[in-house]
Design an enzyme around this catalytic site. Structure first.
Site, short mmCIF file in Angstrom:
data_model
loop_
_atom_site.label_atom_id
_atom_site.label_comp_id
_atom_site.label_asym_id
_atom_site.label_seq_id
_atom_site.Cartn_x
_atom_site.Cartn_y
_atom_site.Cartn_z
N SER A 36 0.63 2.58 4.71
CA SER A 36 -0.48 2.44 3.76
C SER A 36 0.01 1.66 2.55
CB SER A 36 -0.99 3.80 3.30
OG SER A 36 -1.94 3.65 2.24
N TYR A 74 0.32 12.04 -0.44
CA TYR A 74 0.00 11.09 0.64
C TYR A 74 0.79 9.80 0.46
CZ TYR A 74 -2.75 7.95 3.62
OH TYR A 74 -3.15 7.03 4.56
#
Length: 290
Positions: A183, A196
């Protein structure tokens, strides 16, 4: 095949909040994951691919693209039976391939071992492992990230990837491929996704280290690094206000649709990327990390 004239813009995404884990069928607008803009070229004929987190979102789009390219496809999912069955149907209808669906939890190594064994039993081999399952939950204040949430994030996004590689590696040979989903927030950080973003940074380092470790065996390891993508995780883990007009931070000024990520996974899974390993392959819409 009908090509879409336009992609949804932030103005097309109204405020909404769904219970976690959300179903793709409940999202407004529906994510584009039917590969109607994709032209296959037989790049994965004879390959067997296993994709985690593929009941919806990016994983679903990749499963369909891989089937269209000629691969045999198996998917792994955790909760949403309806979404998994819909992915299976789409793989059959669009990709003209049967799809093996396996339910389990990437946080459980025994589930990972069992899933890999089922894939090899069904298809006789495994050539491409795609680690895509992920968990995120927004917390504006660091103090609100509970120990349980932090543990779940790390166990899903990092341990799960390690477990799947551990289980799959005895079946992978020279020329086979591992693809992880990273990501952009793993490169740049994110104030309301601290755990995250941390986990995705670990995925990026895991990718590079694993590529170095497996290089002598001829097994390539890369990571697709998405920017914002319109998937069930968005309305299920963010506030309605955050979802409203999501997301225009990149150069292209809109969020990606799942099918826009799929070609990157095809490239990294095929011989077209024979000289690519240890790479973090950005597909971010121009969200730049540096």
């Amino acid at each position: 095949m009908v090509t879409k004239e336009r992609r949804p813009t932030p103005d097309d995404i109204p405020p909404q909040q769904l219970d976690y884990p959300a179903s793709q069928a409940d999202m407004t607008p529906q994510p584009d994951s039917d590969l109607s803009n994709y032209s296959p070229a037989g790049k994965l004929k004879g390959k067997v691919a296993f994709i985690t987190g593929a009941d919806s979102g990016i994983g679903r789009a990749v499963a369909i693209a891989y089937a269209m390219e000629g691969a045999e496809v198996a998917i792994f999912y955790n909760v949403n039976d309806g979404d998994a069955e819909e992915t299976k149907k789409m793989v059959k209808d669009i990709g003209n391939k049967d799809c093996l669906i396996i339910k389990g939890d990437v946080r459980n190594y025994e589930d990972c071992e069992s899933a890999i064994a089922q894939v090899v039993e069904r298809f006789g081999k495994l050539n491409i492992l795609i680690n895509n399952a992920a968990y995120q939950m927004v917390q504006k204040k660091f103090e609100d990230i509970t120990l349980e949430q932090f543990r779940r994030t790390m166990e899903t996004n990092v341990f799960g990837y390690f477990y799947m590689v551990k289980a799959a590696l005895p079946h992978l040979e020279e020329g086979d491929v591992i693809i992880n989903t990273g990501s952009i927030v793993g490169k740049m950080g994110k104030n309301f996704l601290v755990d995250y973003a941390t986990s995705k940074g670990a995925v990026h380092t895991f990718t590079k280290s694993l590529a170095l470790n497996l290089g002598d065996r001829g097994i390539r390891v890369n990571s697709v690094v998405p920017g914002p993508v319109w998937t069930p995780n968005i309305p299920a883990t963010m506030t309605a206000k955050q979802v409203d007009n999501y997301d225009s931070d990149g150069i292209i000024k809109r969020t990606a649709q799942p099918e826009e990520l799929a070609p990157a996974y095809v490239f990294l899974g095929s011989s077209d990327s024979s000289f690519v390993t240890g790479a973090l392959y950005d597909v971010t819409g121009g969200q730049l990390s540096a």
